[in-house]
Design a protein around this motif. Structure first.
Motif, PDB file in Angstrom:
ATOM      1  N   VAL A  68       0.833  -1.201   0.000  1.00 51.49           N
ATOM      2  CA  VAL A  68       0.000   0.000   0.000  1.00 51.49           C
ATOM      3  C   VAL A  68       0.872   1.257   0.000  1.00 51.49           C
ATOM      4  CG1 VAL A  68      -1.687   1.311   1.359  1.00 51.49           C
ATOM      5  CG2 VAL A  68      -2.022  -1.137   0.965  1.00 51.49           C
ATOM      6  N   ALA A  69       1.959   1.249   0.788  1.00 55.01           N
ATOM      7  CA  ALA A  69       2.866   2.408   0.820  1.00 55.01           C
ATOM      8  C   ALA A  69       3.505   2.631  -0.545  1.00 55.01           C
ATOM      9  CB  ALA A  69       3.941   2.210   1.891  1.00 55.01           C
ATOM     10  N   ASP A  70       3.938   1.551  -1.207  1.00 57.22           N
ATOM     11  CA  ASP A  70       4.515   1.691  -2.549  1.00 57.22           C
ATOM     12  C   ASP A  70       3.475   2.195  -3.543  1.00 57.22           C
ATOM     13  OD1 ASP A  70       7.102   0.988  -1.889  1.00 57.22           O
ATOM     14  OD2 ASP A  70       6.953  -1.069  -2.657  1.00 57.22           O
ATOM     15  N   ALA A  71       2.235   1.750  -3.407  1.00 56.15           N
ATOM     16  CA  ALA A  71       1.171   2.212  -4.311  1.00 56.15           C
ATOM     17  C   ALA A  71       0.978   3.723  -4.181  1.00 56.15           C
ATOM     18  CB  ALA A  71      -0.129   1.476  -4.015  1.00 56.15           C
ATOM     19  N   ALA A  72       1.003   4.209  -2.946  1.00 53.12           N
ATOM     20  CA  ALA A  72       0.871   5.654  -2.730  1.00 53.12           C
ATOM     21  C   ALA A  72       2.092   6.390  -3.277  1.00 53.12           C
ATOM     22  CB  ALA A  72       0.686   5.950  -1.243  1.00 53.12           C
ATOM     23  N   GLY A  75       1.969   6.187  -7.180  1.00 55.35           N
ATOM     24  CA  GLY A  75       0.714   6.588  -7.807  1.00 55.35           C
ATOM     25  C   GLY A  75       0.059   5.460  -8.582  1.00 55.35           C
ATOM     26  N   SER A  76       0.169   4.258  -8.061  1.00 54.31           N
ATOM     27  CA  SER A  76      -0.360   3.079  -8.747  1.00 54.31           C
ATOM     28  C   SER A  76      -1.878   3.099  -8.823  1.00 54.31           C
ATOM     29  CB  SER A  76       0.049   1.803  -7.990  1.00 54.31           C
ATOM     30  OG  SER A  76       1.433   1.765  -7.769  1.00 54.31           O
ATOM     31  N   ALA A  77      -2.391   2.669  -9.961  1.00 51.07           N
ATOM     32  CA  ALA A  77      -3.829   2.480 -10.114  1.00 51.07           C
ATOM     33  C   ALA A  77      -4.205   1.047  -9.729  1.00 51.07           C
ATOM     34  CB  ALA A  77      -4.258   2.759 -11.544  1.00 51.07           C
ATOM     35  N   GLY A  78      -3.249   0.148  -9.866  1.00 49.47           N
ATOM     36  CA  GLY A  78      -3.501  -1.250  -9.549  1.00 49.47           C
ATOM     37  C   GLY A  78      -2.211  -2.003  -9.338  1.00 49.47           C
ATOM     38  N   VAL A  79      -2.349  -3.225  -8.847  1.00 50.07           N
ATOM     39  CA  VAL A  79      -1.208  -4.116  -8.681  1.00 50.07           C
ATOM     40  C   VAL A  79      -1.569  -5.499  -9.205  1.00 50.07           C
ATOM     41  CG1 VAL A  79      -0.162  -2.922  -6.701  1.00 50.07           C
ATOM     42  CG2 VAL A  79      -1.817  -4.739  -6.297  1.00 50.07           C
ATOM     43  N   VAL A  80      -0.544  -6.183  -9.681  1.00 53.97           N
ATOM     44  CA  VAL A  80      -0.657  -7.577 -10.059  1.00 53.97           C
ATOM     45  C   VAL A  80       0.375  -8.309  -9.221  1.00 53.97           C
ATOM     46  CG1 VAL A  80      -0.547  -9.275 -11.923  1.00 53.97           C
ATOM     47  CG2 VAL A  80      -1.255  -6.921 -12.422  1.00 53.97           C
ATOM     48  N   LEU A  81      -0.072  -9.345  -8.524  1.00 55.97           N
ATOM     49  CA  LEU A  81       0.813 -10.129  -7.669  1.00 55.97           C
ATOM     50  C   LEU A  81       1.085 -11.473  -8.317  1.00 55.97           C
ATOM     51  CD1 LEU A  81      -1.569  -8.718  -5.693  1.00 55.97           C
ATOM     52  CD2 LEU A  81       0.110  -9.415  -4.025  1.00 55.97           C
ATOM     53  N   ALA A  82       2.243 -12.028  -8.013  1.00 54.82           N
ATOM     54  CA  ALA A  82       2.570 -13.380  -8.461  1.00 54.82           C
ATOM     55  C   ALA A  82       3.510 -13.991  -7.444  1.00 54.82           C
ATOM     56  CB  ALA A  82       3.231 -13.363  -9.838  1.00 54.82           C
ATOM     57  N   HIS A  83       3.275 -15.244  -7.131  1.00 50.83           N
ATOM     58  CA  HIS A  83       4.227 -15.954  -6.287  1.00 50.83           C
ATOM     59  C   HIS A  83       4.309 -17.397  -6.750  1.00 50.83           C
ATOM     60  CE1 HIS A  83       0.806 -17.453  -3.854  1.00 50.83           C
ATOM     61  NE2 HIS A  83       1.657 -18.308  -3.317  1.00 50.83           N
ATOM     62  N   ASN A  84       5.340 -18.064  -6.288  1.00 51.51           N
ATOM     63  CA  ASN A  84       5.580 -19.429  -6.722  1.00 51.51           C
ATOM     64  C   ASN A  84       5.320 -20.419  -5.587  1.00 51.51           C
ATOM     65  OD1 ASN A  84       7.909 -18.412  -5.366  1.00 51.51           O
ATOM     66  ND2 ASN A  84       9.089 -20.139  -6.128  1.00 51.51           N
ATOM     67  N   LEU A 103      -5.313  -7.809   1.544  1.00 45.70           N
ATOM     68  CA  LEU A 103      -4.725  -6.740   0.739  1.00 45.70           C
ATOM     69  C   LEU A 103      -5.812  -5.991  -0.027  1.00 45.70           C
ATOM     70  CD1 LEU A 103      -2.355  -5.177  -0.487  1.00 45.70           C
ATOM     71  CD2 LEU A 103      -2.144  -7.029  -2.176  1.00 45.70           C
ATOM     72  N   ALA A 104      -6.772  -6.700  -0.593  1.00 43.76           N
ATOM     73  CA  ALA A 104      -7.839  -6.063  -1.367  1.00 43.76           C
ATOM     74  C   ALA A 104      -8.657  -5.117  -0.491  1.00 43.76           C
ATOM     75  CB  ALA A 104      -8.733  -7.128  -2.001  1.00 43.76           C
ATOM     76  N   ARG A 105      -8.922  -5.507   0.746  1.00 47.76           N
ATOM     77  CA  ARG A 105      -9.670  -4.631   1.655  1.00 47.76           C
ATOM     78  C   ARG A 105      -8.878  -3.360   1.953  1.00 47.76           C
ATOM     79  NH1 ARG A 105     -10.891  -9.603   4.053  1.00 47.76           N
ATOM     80  NH2 ARG A 105      -9.336  -9.261   5.683  1.00 47.76           N
ATOM     81  N   ALA A 106      -7.585  -3.497   2.192  1.00 51.51           N
ATOM     82  CA  ALA A 106      -6.747  -2.320   2.470  1.00 51.51           C
ATOM     83  C   ALA A 106      -6.621  -1.441   1.229  1.00 51.51           C
ATOM     84  CB  ALA A 106      -5.370  -2.766   2.951  1.00 51.51           C
ATOM     85  N   ALA A 107      -6.484  -2.054   0.079  1.00 50.58           N
ATOM     86  CA  ALA A 107      -6.303  -1.319  -1.174  1.00 50.58           C
ATOM     87  C   ALA A 107      -7.545  -0.527  -1.560  1.00 50.58           C
ATOM     88  CB  ALA A 107      -5.925  -2.287  -2.293  1.00 50.58           C
ATOM     89  N   GLU A 108      -8.691  -1.032  -1.162  1.00 47.52           N
ATOM     90  CA  GLU A 108      -9.951  -0.369  -1.514  1.00 47.52           C
ATOM     91  C   GLU A 108      -9.988   1.073  -1.015  1.00 47.52           C
ATOM     92  OE1 GLU A 108     -14.694  -1.398  -1.366  1.00 47.52           O
ATOM     93  OE2 GLU A 108     -13.362  -2.373   0.069  1.00 47.52           O
ATOM     94  N   ALA A 109      -9.390   1.327   0.146  1.00 51.40           N
ATOM     95  CA  ALA A 109      -9.386   2.687   0.702  1.00 51.40           C
ATOM     96  C   ALA A 109      -8.607   3.667  -0.176  1.00 51.40           C
ATOM     97  CB  ALA A 109      -8.798   2.666   2.111  1.00 51.40           C
ATOM     98  N   LEU A 110      -7.666   3.160  -0.973  1.00 52.47           N
ATOM     99  CA  LEU A 110      -6.864   4.006  -1.861  1.00 52.47           C
ATOM    100  C   LEU A 110      -7.342   3.961  -3.306  1.00 52.47           C
ATOM    101  CD1 LEU A 110      -3.260   3.058  -0.699  1.00 52.47           C
ATOM    102  CD2 LEU A 110      -4.476   5.172  -0.228  1.00 52.47           C
ATOM    103  N   ASP A 111      -8.451   3.300  -3.552  1.00 57.17           N
ATOM    104  CA  ASP A 111      -8.923   3.048  -4.921  1.00 57.17           C
ATOM    105  C   ASP A 111      -7.858   2.325  -5.735  1.00 57.17           C
ATOM    106  OD1 ASP A 111     -11.471   4.149  -4.623  1.00 57.17           O
ATOM    107  OD2 ASP A 111     -10.704   6.174  -4.999  1.00 57.17           O
ATOM    108  N   LEU A 112      -7.154   1.420  -5.071  1.00 58.54           N
ATOM    109  CA  LEU A 112      -6.117   0.602  -5.707  1.00 58.54           C
ATOM    110  C   LEU A 112      -6.729  -0.743  -6.073  1.00 58.54           C
ATOM    111  CD1 LEU A 112      -3.042   0.180  -6.345  1.00 58.54           C
ATOM    112  CD2 LEU A 112      -2.873  -0.793  -4.043  1.00 58.54           C
TER     113      LEU A 112
END
Length: 134
Positions: A68-72, A75-84, A103-112
């Motif tokens: 979330v801090a990196d998104a702010a 200025g990210s509009a969205g994120v794509v995650l990937a893990h192995n 993460l989705a719940r936290a991101a919602e507050a930033l419109d991420l």
């Protein structure tokens, strides 16, 4: 560890583009432990920043606060995650689903937007978005 490609920003506009992008991230990995990659994108799905988080052989956390801090910051509009999953099963675990929902719940507050969370196991890949988990 920070990772950013020097060439033009990657375009992560859909499942296949994201899969190809993250597949190249995991290629250089020895696959002995889980790693989470987070790609921050703008409104046009152009990659702004990529971050990698190291995990353990059987788990990796989703650092909600850092993402979330990196998104702010970027200025990210969205994120794509990937893990192995080194054990070879590309299906998301219950812990993967819980962490992604948190993460989705936290991101919602930033419109991420959480655009997708891909789980790789060798050449196999599952999409939480396509599975209806996002």
């Amino acid at each position: 560890m920070r990772f950013q490609r020097a060439e033009s920003p990657a375009l992560l506009n859909g499942h296949e583009a994201a899969r190809r992008f993250f597949d190249s991230c995991f290629e250089a990995d020895d696959g002995s432990r889980e790693r989470l990659w987070v790609a921050h994108v703008d409104e046009s799905a152009r990659c702004l920043h990529v971050e990698c988080y190291d995990g353990e052989p059987d788990s990796v956390g989703v650092p909600v606060r850092d993402i979330v801090a990196d998104a702010a910051k970027y200025g990210s509009a969205g994120v794509v995650l990937a893990h192995n999953h080194p054990a070879g099963d590309a299906r998301p675990s219950n812990a993967d689903c819980r962490a992604t929902r948190k993460l989705a719940r936290a991101a919602e507050a930033l419109d991420l937007a959480i655009l997708d969370h891909l789980v790789f196991a060798g050449r196999d890949c599952s999409s939480m978005r396509r599975m209806g988990l996002l």
